[in-house]
Write a protein that holds these residues in place. Sequence first.
Motif, PDB file in Angstrom:
ATOM      1  N   THR A  83       0.843  -1.185   0.000  1.00  0.00           N
ATOM      2  CA  THR A  83       0.000   0.000   0.000  1.00  0.00           C
ATOM      3  C   THR A  83       0.878   1.234   0.000  1.00  0.00           C
ATOM      4  OG1 THR A  83      -1.731  -1.139   1.244  1.00  0.00           O
ATOM      5  CG2 THR A  83      -1.815   1.263   1.203  1.00  0.00           C
ATOM      6  N   GLN A  84       0.680   2.082  -0.982  1.00  0.00           N
ATOM      7  CA  GLN A  84       1.382   3.360  -1.025  1.00  0.00           C
ATOM      8  C   GLN A  84       0.357   4.455  -0.735  1.00  0.00           C
ATOM      9  OE1 GLN A  84       3.955   2.159  -4.867  1.00  0.00           O
ATOM     10  NE2 GLN A  84       4.451   4.200  -4.081  1.00  0.00           N
ATOM     11  N   LEU A  85       0.543   5.123   0.384  1.00  0.00           N
ATOM     12  CA  LEU A  85      -0.387   6.177   0.783  1.00  0.00           C
ATOM     13  C   LEU A  85      -0.069   7.456   0.037  1.00  0.00           C
ATOM     14  CD1 LEU A  85      -0.588   5.539   4.617  1.00  0.00           C
ATOM     15  CD2 LEU A  85      -2.292   5.010   2.873  1.00  0.00           C
ATOM     16  N   GLY A  86      -1.062   7.975  -0.658  1.00  0.00           N
ATOM     17  CA  GLY A  86      -0.856   9.205  -1.415  1.00  0.00           C
ATOM     18  C   GLY A  86      -0.452   8.902  -2.841  1.00  0.00           C
ATOM     19  N   SER A  87      -1.379   9.050  -3.764  1.00  0.00           N
ATOM     20  CA  SER A  87      -1.034   8.820  -5.165  1.00  0.00           C
ATOM     21  C   SER A  87      -0.282  10.019  -5.746  1.00  0.00           C
ATOM     22  CB  SER A  87      -2.298   8.552  -5.985  1.00  0.00           C
ATOM     23  OG  SER A  87      -3.199   9.634  -5.873  1.00  0.00           O
ATOM     24  N   HIS A  88      -0.439  11.170  -5.102  1.00  0.00           N
ATOM     25  CA  HIS A  88       0.264  12.373  -5.543  1.00  0.00           C
ATOM     26  C   HIS A  88       0.828  13.089  -4.321  1.00  0.00           C
ATOM     27  CE1 HIS A  88      -1.290  12.223  -9.686  1.00  0.00           C
ATOM     28  NE2 HIS A  88      -2.384  11.759  -9.134  1.00  0.00           N
ATOM     29  N   VAL A  89       2.095  13.416  -4.387  1.00  0.00           N
ATOM     30  CA  VAL A  89       2.754  14.161  -3.312  1.00  0.00           C
ATOM     31  C   VAL A  89       3.475  15.356  -3.930  1.00  0.00           C
ATOM     32  CG1 VAL A  89       4.609  14.106  -1.600  1.00  0.00           C
ATOM     33  CG2 VAL A  89       3.040  12.167  -1.803  1.00  0.00           C
ATOM     34  N   SER A  90       3.299  16.523  -3.326  1.00  0.00           N
ATOM     35  CA  SER A  90       3.999  17.726  -3.781  1.00  0.00           C
ATOM     36  C   SER A  90       4.874  18.259  -2.662  1.00  0.00           C
ATOM     37  CB  SER A  90       2.997  18.821  -4.185  1.00  0.00           C
ATOM     38  OG  SER A  90       2.271  18.433  -5.329  1.00  0.00           O
ATOM     39  N   VAL A  91       6.095  18.601  -2.997  1.00  0.00           N
ATOM     40  CA  VAL A  91       7.009  19.189  -2.022  1.00  0.00           C
ATOM     41  C   VAL A  91       7.712  20.372  -2.678  1.00  0.00           C
ATOM     42  CG1 VAL A  91       7.388  17.007  -0.819  1.00  0.00           C
ATOM     43  CG2 VAL A  91       8.975  17.722  -2.634  1.00  0.00           C
ATOM     44  N   SER A  92       8.169  21.281  -1.868  1.00  0.00           N
ATOM     45  CA  SER A  92       8.957  22.398  -2.374  1.00  0.00           C
ATOM     46  C   SER A  92      10.402  21.967  -2.570  1.00  0.00           C
ATOM     47  CB  SER A  92       8.899  23.574  -1.401  1.00  0.00           C
ATOM     48  OG  SER A  92       7.582  24.057  -1.277  1.00  0.00           O
TER      49      SER A  92
END
Lengths: 118, 112
Positions: B5-14
Motif C-alpha cells: 500500500t502506497q499512501l498518497g497517489s500524488h505528493v507535492s514538495v517544495s
Amino acid sequence: EAGVTQFPSHSVIEKGQTVTLRCDPISGHDNLYWYRRVMGKEIKFLLHFVKESKQDESGMPNNRFLAERTGGTYSTLKVQPAELEDSGVYFCASSQRSVAGGGTDTQYFGPGTRLTVL
Amino acid sequence: AQSVTQLGSHVSVSEGALVLLRCNYSSSVPPYLFWYVQYPNQGLQLLLKYTSAATLVKGINGFEAEFKKSETSFHLTKPSAHMSDAAEYFCAVSLTGNQFYFGTGTSLTVIP
C-alpha cells in the motif's frame, strides 16, 4: 551495456485484433518477466521465464495471452483477440541469476509498451 | 499473500524540502522490499532494496528507506528535494525474489 528494450513503444488497435509485444532482455540474463499496469492501478506480475521455460505464469489473465521465449533470448507476448480491458502499459524486466535457493536479484525494467485497445 | 500500500497517489514538495513517500506491506514472512522510480518515457529504475541486512538502506540520488518490521513499513525519504526528483515512485515486495508485488505508485511533484 544495453538495457532492456521493448517494441513497440505504443500500439493502438481495435477490439478483436491481434497484437504482439516484444522484449529484448539484457544480454546474459536468464530470467525474464512480464508485468502489466492498467491505468491508475498497480503494476501486476504476468509471468516469469527462466531461459526458454515458463517458471511461473500464474499472473496471466486468460488464454487470450500467449508468451514465448524461443531460444531463451527475446520474448514475445501476444494478445489475441484483444479486448478493451487489455489496455495498459506492459513492462518487461530481466535479471541475471536464478533465486530458487533464496536471495534476490535486481530486476531491470524496460520502458514499457503502451497498448490501447479501442 | 503479499501486498503493498502506497499512501498518497500524488505528493507535492517544495524544492529543498524533505521528501517522504510512504509504503506499507503485508507479508507472512520477512520479505524483500524495493523502491523503483520511473521518469517520463523511461523504464523503472531501482532506487534501493532491502534484503534482510541493515534496516536502513541507502540508495541512489540521496534516497534512503528504513525497514520497520513492527510497523510493516518501508518509507522512502530524501532530506532535500531537487527538481530532478519529479517522477513516479513504486514500492514493491517479494518473497521469492522472482514475482514482485507493486503498489499503485506515488507521483512526486517538486515545486520551485
